[in-house]
Motif scaffolding. Structure first.
Motif, short mmCIF file in Angstrom:
data_model
loop_
_atom_site.label_atom_id
_atom_site.label_comp_id
_atom_site.label_asym_id
_atom_site.label_seq_id
_atom_site.Cartn_x
_atom_site.Cartn_y
_atom_site.Cartn_z
N GLN A 41 0.82 -1.20 0.00
CA GLN A 41 0.00 0.00 0.00
C GLN A 41 0.86 1.26 0.00
OE1 GLN A 41 -3.24 0.34 -0.57
NE2 GLN A 41 -2.91 2.54 -0.52
N ALA A 42 2.00 1.23 0.68
CA ALA A 42 2.89 2.39 0.71
C ALA A 42 3.43 2.70 -0.68
CB ALA A 42 4.03 2.16 1.69
N VAL A 43 3.80 1.67 -1.43
CA VAL A 43 4.30 1.88 -2.79
C VAL A 43 3.19 2.43 -3.67
CG1 VAL A 43 5.30 0.77 -4.83
CG2 VAL A 43 6.01 0.06 -2.54
N GLU A 44 2.02 1.84 -3.60
CA GLU A 44 0.91 2.31 -4.42
C GLU A 44 0.50 3.73 -4.06
OE1 GLU A 44 -1.97 -0.86 -4.19
OE2 GLU A 44 -0.84 -2.04 -5.64
N SER A 45 0.54 4.06 -2.79
CA SER A 45 0.24 5.42 -2.35
C SER A 45 1.29 6.40 -2.88
CB SER A 45 0.17 5.48 -0.83
OG SER A 45 -0.06 6.79 -0.38
N TYR A 46 2.55 5.99 -2.87
CA TYR A 46 3.62 6.82 -3.39
C TYR A 46 3.38 7.10 -4.88
CZ TYR A 46 8.44 8.55 -3.89
OH TYR A 46 9.55 9.32 -4.14
N LEU A 47 3.05 6.06 -5.64
CA LEU A 47 2.76 6.23 -7.07
C LEU A 47 1.57 7.16 -7.30
CD1 LEU A 47 3.34 2.64 -8.44
CD2 LEU A 47 4.28 4.73 -9.43
N GLU A 48 0.52 6.98 -6.52
CA GLU A 48 -0.66 7.85 -6.64
C GLU A 48 -0.30 9.30 -6.33
OE1 GLU A 48 -3.80 6.28 -4.20
OE2 GLU A 48 -3.68 4.32 -5.18
N SER A 49 0.47 9.51 -5.27
CA SER A 49 0.88 10.85 -4.89
C SER A 49 1.75 11.48 -5.97
CB SER A 49 1.65 10.83 -3.56
OG SER A 49 0.80 10.44 -2.51
N TRP A 50 2.63 10.69 -6.56
CA TRP A 50 3.49 11.19 -7.63
C TRP A 50 2.64 11.70 -8.80
CZ3 TRP A 50 8.56 12.19 -7.56
CH2 TRP A 50 9.19 12.45 -8.78
N GLY A 51 1.67 10.92 -9.21
CA GLY A 51 0.79 11.33 -10.30
C GLY A 51 -0.04 12.56 -9.96
N ARG A 52 -0.56 12.61 -8.75
CA ARG A 52 -1.35 13.76 -8.31
C ARG A 52 -0.50 15.03 -8.28
NH1 ARG A 52 -2.24 12.31 -3.55
NH2 ARG A 52 -0.91 13.79 -2.49
N MET A 53 0.73 14.91 -7.78
CA MET A 53 1.60 16.08 -7.70
C MET A 53 1.95 16.59 -9.10
SD MET A 53 3.94 15.03 -4.46
CE MET A 53 4.72 16.62 -4.25
N GLU A 54 2.09 15.69 -10.06
CA GLU A 54 2.34 16.13 -11.44
C GLU A 54 1.15 16.92 -11.97
OE1 GLU A 54 3.24 14.51 -15.93
OE2 GLU A 54 3.27 13.08 -14.27
N ARG A 55 -0.05 16.41 -11.74
CA ARG A 55 -1.24 17.11 -12.20
C ARG A 55 -1.38 18.48 -11.54
NH1 ARG A 55 -2.97 11.94 -11.51
NH2 ARG A 55 -4.02 12.37 -9.53
N GLU A 56 -1.04 18.57 -10.27
CA GLU A 56 -1.21 19.82 -9.51
C GLU A 56 -0.06 20.80 -9.68
OE1 GLU A 56 -1.79 18.53 -5.48
OE2 GLU A 56 -3.78 17.70 -5.90
N ASN A 57 1.16 20.29 -9.90
CA ASN A 57 2.34 21.15 -9.86
C ASN A 57 3.17 21.17 -11.14
OD1 ASN A 57 2.04 21.80 -7.00
ND2 ASN A 57 2.55 19.65 -6.66
N GLY A 58 2.74 20.47 -12.15
CA GLY A 58 3.57 20.41 -13.35
C GLY A 58 4.80 19.56 -13.11
N PHE A 59 5.97 20.15 -13.30
CA PHE A 59 7.20 19.38 -13.22
C PHE A 59 8.16 19.90 -12.16
CE2 PHE A 59 5.73 19.24 -17.67
CZ PHE A 59 5.25 17.94 -17.62
N ASN A 60 7.65 20.53 -11.15
CA ASN A 60 8.52 21.05 -10.10
C ASN A 60 7.98 20.60 -8.74
OD1 ASN A 60 10.51 22.43 -8.75
ND2 ASN A 60 9.47 24.40 -8.87
N TYR A 61 8.34 19.39 -8.35
CA TYR A 61 7.89 18.86 -7.07
C TYR A 61 8.83 17.76 -6.61
CZ TYR A 61 5.82 15.26 -10.07
OH TYR A 61 5.63 14.28 -10.99
N SER A 62 8.70 17.38 -5.37
CA SER A 62 9.49 16.27 -4.84
C SER A 62 8.62 15.44 -3.92
CB SER A 62 10.73 16.77 -4.11
OG SER A 62 10.37 17.55 -3.00
N LEU A 63 9.01 14.20 -3.74
CA LEU A 63 8.31 13.28 -2.87
C LEU A 63 9.35 12.41 -2.18
CD1 LEU A 63 5.44 12.45 -2.01
CD2 LEU A 63 5.44 10.82 -3.89
N SER A 64 9.30 12.38 -0.86
CA SER A 64 10.33 11.71 -0.07
C SER A 64 9.86 10.37 0.47
CB SER A 64 10.70 12.56 1.14
OG SER A 64 11.04 13.85 0.78
N THR A 65 10.84 9.57 0.82
CA THR A 65 10.68 8.46 1.74
C THR A 65 11.67 8.78 2.86
OG1 THR A 65 12.44 7.04 0.85
CG2 THR A 65 10.23 6.86 -0.18
N PRO A 66 11.66 8.04 3.94
CA PRO A 66 12.68 8.30 4.97
C PRO A 66 14.11 8.06 4.49
CG PRO A 66 10.84 7.13 5.93
CD PRO A 66 10.62 7.13 4.43
#
Length: 112
Positions: A41-66
């Motif tokens: 679920q964590a991997v799938e959530s990361y993928l979903e967040s990545w796609g959402r951030m692209e839609r919302e922010n274009g190409f200037n965003y980051s997404l972390s793990t620990p």
């Protein structure tokens, strides 16, 4: 584009590619994904967040793990950034980045 494969060994996801990736890129990917553990679920959530951030922010965003930060630096490129001096920051094609996360998800489903 490289094909990423993952196997779970001693509590960590180990990555390999065809054709082979350099050791730094492999270390970057493993450092990014190790915090997912066996949590599909964590991997799938990361993928979903990545796609959402692209839609919302274009190409200037980051997404972390620990373990590391993935930063979208252009339409075509993702930079995996080190947090703890474990590897040198490195870039890969964005399509390859998505593909490796999907490969990890598939490996988790299969329990490999």
């Amino acid at each position: 584009m490289r094909q990423w494969n993952f196997r779970y060994e001693d509590g960590e996801w180990l990555a390999s590619t065809v054709p082979p990736a350099d050791d730094n890129l492999t270390a970057a990917v493993e450092t990014l994904v190790v915090p997912f553990g066996e949590n599909l679920q964590a991997v799938e959530s990361y993928l979903e967040s990545w796609g959402r951030m692209e839609r919302e922010n274009g190409f200037n965003y980051s997404l972390s793990t620990p373990g590391a930060v993935a930063r979208r630096v252009s339409k075509e490129s993702v930079e995996i950034c080190d947090l703890y001096d474990q590897f040198e920051d490195t870039r890969i094609p964005e399509a390859e980045f998505i593909s490796l996360l999907r490969a990890l998800s598939t490996a988790m489903r299969r329990g490999t």
